[in-house]
Design a protein around this motif. Sequence first.
Motif, mmCIF file in Angstrom:
data_model
loop_
_atom_site.group_PDB
_atom_site.id
_atom_site.type_symbol
_atom_site.label_atom_id
_atom_site.label_comp_id
_atom_site.label_asym_id
_atom_site.label_seq_id
_atom_site.Cartn_x
_atom_site.Cartn_y
_atom_site.Cartn_z
ATOM 1 N N ARG A 1 45.447 -86.489 -61.919
ATOM 2 C CA ARG A 1 45.998 -85.459 -61.180
ATOM 3 C C ARG A 1 47.420 -84.921 -61.657
ATOM 4 O O ARG A 1 47.775 -83.987 -61.959
ATOM 5 N N LYS A 2 48.145 -86.143 -61.849
ATOM 6 C CA LYS A 2 49.650 -85.847 -62.183
ATOM 7 C C LYS A 2 49.664 -85.476 -63.530
ATOM 8 O O LYS A 2 50.351 -84.272 -63.877
ATOM 9 N N LYS A 3 48.834 -85.867 -64.504
ATOM 10 C CA LYS A 3 49.285 -85.549 -65.916
ATOM 11 C C LYS A 3 48.304 -84.367 -66.343
ATOM 12 O O LYS A 3 48.543 -83.395 -67.237
ATOM 13 N N CYS A 4 47.062 -84.438 -65.639
ATOM 14 C CA CYS A 4 46.074 -83.063 -66.341
ATOM 15 C C CYS A 4 45.874 -81.918 -65.256
ATOM 16 O O CYS A 4 45.139 -81.205 -65.595
ATOM 17 N N GLY A 5 46.352 -82.408 -63.983
ATOM 18 C CA GLY A 5 46.023 -81.127 -63.115
ATOM 19 C C GLY A 5 44.978 -81.536 -61.951
ATOM 20 O O GLY A 5 44.234 -82.623 -62.276
ATOM 21 N N GLU A 6 44.993 -80.854 -61.051
ATOM 22 C CA GLU A 6 44.136 -81.147 -59.931
ATOM 23 C C GLU A 6 42.542 -81.198 -60.397
ATOM 24 O O GLU A 6 41.949 -82.204 -59.887
ATOM 25 N N ARG A 7 42.052 -80.324 -61.118
ATOM 26 C CA ARG A 7 40.750 -80.081 -61.421
ATOM 27 C C ARG A 7 40.344 -81.354 -62.204
ATOM 28 O O ARG A 7 39.508 -81.957 -61.893
ATOM 29 N N VAL A 8 41.031 -81.657 -63.113
ATOM 30 C CA VAL A 8 40.435 -82.810 -63.919
ATOM 31 C C VAL A 8 40.873 -84.122 -63.248
ATOM 32 O O VAL A 8 39.820 -84.818 -63.455
ATOM 33 N N GLY A 9 41.626 -84.179 -62.613
ATOM 34 C CA GLY A 9 41.853 -85.590 -61.668
ATOM 35 C C GLY A 9 40.980 -85.681 -60.758
ATOM 36 O O GLY A 9 40.546 -86.898 -60.344
ATOM 37 N N LYS A 10 40.345 -84.603 -60.163
ATOM 38 C CA LYS A 10 39.274 -84.656 -59.101
ATOM 39 C C LYS A 10 37.998 -84.912 -59.769
ATOM 40 O O LYS A 10 37.151 -85.763 -59.218
ATOM 41 N N ARG A 11 37.618 -84.312 -60.733
ATOM 42 C CA ARG A 11 36.092 -84.259 -61.631
ATOM 43 C C ARG A 11 36.041 -85.483 -62.255
ATOM 44 O O ARG A 11 35.086 -86.187 -62.441
ATOM 45 N N LEU A 12 37.157 -85.982 -63.251
ATOM 46 C CA LEU A 12 36.842 -86.847 -64.429
ATOM 47 C C LEU A 12 36.450 -88.218 -63.465
ATOM 48 O O LEU A 12 35.713 -89.002 -64.106
ATOM 49 N N PRO A 13 37.041 -88.677 -62.643
ATOM 50 C CA PRO A 13 36.765 -90.047 -61.908
ATOM 51 C C PRO A 13 35.373 -89.916 -61.771
ATOM 52 O O PRO A 13 34.663 -90.915 -61.540
ATOM 53 N N VAL A 14 35.034 -88.794 -60.893
ATOM 54 C CA VAL A 14 33.641 -88.623 -60.323
ATOM 55 C C VAL A 14 32.497 -88.759 -61.709
ATOM 56 O O VAL A 14 31.643 -89.344 -61.649
#
Lengths: 510, 359
Positions: free
Chosen positions: A318-331
């Motif tokens: 979230r910090k490095k790549c933004g909210e969208r990536v930070g939310k989706r990538l771990p999922v």
Amino acid sequence: MLFTSYEFIAFAAILLLLYYILPKTAQKYVLFCGNMIFYAVTGWQNLIFLFVTICTTFGAALWVDKNLKAQKEQLALHKADWDREQKKAYRSGEKTKRKMAVAIAAIVNVGLLAFVKFPHTQFQFLMPMGISFYTLMSLGYLFDVYRETQEAEKNLFRYALFVSYFPQLVQGPISRFNELSETLFKEHDFEGKNITFGLYRILWGFFKKLVIADRLAVAVGTISGDFGTYHGSYIFLEMFLYTIQLYADFSGGIDVTIGLSEMFGIHVTENFIRPYFSKSLKEYWRRWHITMSTWFRDYLFYPISITPWMQNLSRFLRKKCGERVGKRLPVYLASFIVWAVTGIWHGTTSNFIVWGIINWFILMVSEELEPLYEKFHARFIPASRRGWQAFMVLRTFTMLCFLKLFDCYATAGEVFRAFGSAFSEPNPGEVGANLFSLGLTPWDYLVAGCGALLMLGVSLLQRRESVRLQLSKKPFALRAAVGMGLFLVTLIFGAYGVGYDASQFIYNRF
Amino acid sequence: MERTVNEKKKTGIRIVAVFLILVFILFLLQRLFVPKYMGDVIEGRFVGEYYREEDKSFDVIFVGDCEVYENFSPVVLWQDYGIHSYIRGSAQQYIWQSYYLLKDTLRYHTPKVVVFNIQSLQYDESQSEAYNRMTLEGMRWSPAKVDSIRASMTKEEHFIEYVFPLLRYHDRWNDLSDDDVRYMFRTEPATFNGYYMRTDVLPAENVPEGRPLEDYAFGDRAWEYLEKMRLLCEENGITLVLTKAPSLWPYWYDEYEKQVEEYASAHELTYINFLELQEETGIDYSTDTYDGGLHMNLTGAEKLSRYIGPILLKAGACDRRNEAGLAKIWEEETVRYNAAAGRMVLVPGKIRMGAPYCN
């Protein structure tokens, strides 16, 4: 003992008779004896595996439950003299102990599963029937106790009855303790409705399995068994036939399980909701082998998603790549693990693993393209339009046909070779000319086709209400004629006996 | 309350009615689907025909496979020697099946002589489901039939499929013919007291030599049933006669012969090897066989019957030509036999038709 064997029919009939003629207090003992006989018939050594699973998960759950109670007592006892930090440290220590107990039991059981399932192992011959199903059932129960959503069962006999409940040992569904135990441990009166409803369901299951699945299995087996001869457009035929075969086979087996359970007065969870009417792969997995999907969701996906490691990754992204990536990538990462495990659960060969990963990939891409779809629907065709919905159903079905091909060959390489051949070596004329040389006569195709159409018709009828409920409102003569007709059609047109391979239920091997 | 009782009664009656209708439909379907053996393969009718015999007081019973039912003519035995005989044989009938057929026969009458052809000693286990069916399905239900099924079943077979043959033949739905409807309840006779008549000729030429075998010893099971048969005959005061038909093929090895001779001699049984009696019987392999030396045709079977007749009389059978009832039955059978042999013409309506296939 296969569901479609004479032995099983006789066994179930005798058990049912004893179940209702003996005093109601004896019902659970009758069932338990039935479970043990059913399992022992497939090989006495299978009972050892079953007992190891029962004892380890029961013991671990009981220990966890006791630990939780002791923890509560300790906390109550030291309510005044322990400060917050001391309580937290104590809780954390106890939780670690519980986690260890659950982990040990899980490792033992998953290890056992891997031990018999791992390819080329010399112990594969031991492969106990239904081990994948009862392992997940018992682990699910253990995890529920650990998460405090389920009270631990104190009675070993009752727990063993749950894990070994024979109708679902063959191919599921993967029942939850809280759902199955509601009716499993109850004493049941003989009820005509349970018997007739159960009988209809069993007949329907036999019809799907014997008339459709086992008939199509002959052609599918011929094609998949000789790639040298059957390649090119044969692969499309194979995909199509196998997709119908698998549904008829698997759902037919589940129908027998649910129907037989109904006759015992026991409610077993549904495993299918007209899956081939799904408009996307995501929807399909909510309607196909539901108990497996929900098991992996509840006991693997969610726990992975909330691990500290995954939470940290999410925060970092979230910090490095933004909210969208930070939310989706771990999922997506958690989802990847789940699909890889789902693939391995089906089989440890490369075809199943790749199948799992492709499922994940399609689901992930669909998720990512969701905003694009919405724009498309807003601008061009509304998603609610019937024609579009029909197209989506056909599209999903076609996609499933491709995905199902992974079951038909032994390795991913062979599957991709088949895909390649299907597109690069078109030979529809040859397929048409040899259609009746695949082990099926024109009459066989006609019977299987009519059967599949009937299956489709029943699925459409089911959208309103259960067909059996609809039928129960009709005059007795019609109900009797339907039941008799189904029985006679299965008896005559079923692909069984000498001349047919006694094909096991496909999901039996998982 | 009364209403509930009435409703229960009504439901009970309905269930019984549905059950009865279902049983009736299943009965009809079973009759329809079971093979009638009216085409090229007629051997499936042989075993069942025994039960239609008016007078089962046979003095001689032949048991065995095709080396029996194609090689002896009961009509000639009656005409020439007055021997009332019947052949209980079917295609590739194994020795245990012969034993249980004999047991089944004893339920009706005890013969004076039993002739068993020892060709089937070569087999220690059933080779084919189709042959099992042809022998076993014709038998009427009895403990002997149950035991015979159990002894005969191959690995793929299920006992229940003998109890309800519809379970076995259900897949004939796309193979049903007019014959299946026409002969649903009764088929025409195929044999003459168990004898399957063939009048065509195919001379024996270039009969191959037998290939050397690894082991010539008959199996334990085959011996066990031969012994059982011998004891059964002994218990019932029956003279057991062993024969080997003059079939040039399958090859009858000297090692086989030696074992049978030793057994017969040890138990003082009469053993006739027709392979060694070509001159005495007058068998001519250029005219007396219809398939190049495997089986006898009509002339061959009649020659063998004329040879064995006096032996059977000596073994205990008697001349019963003076019994009016029997003579009448045999007269009818002889007319049918002669018609089938092409020796006379049947007048439809006067005599039963339905002679087997003849060239």
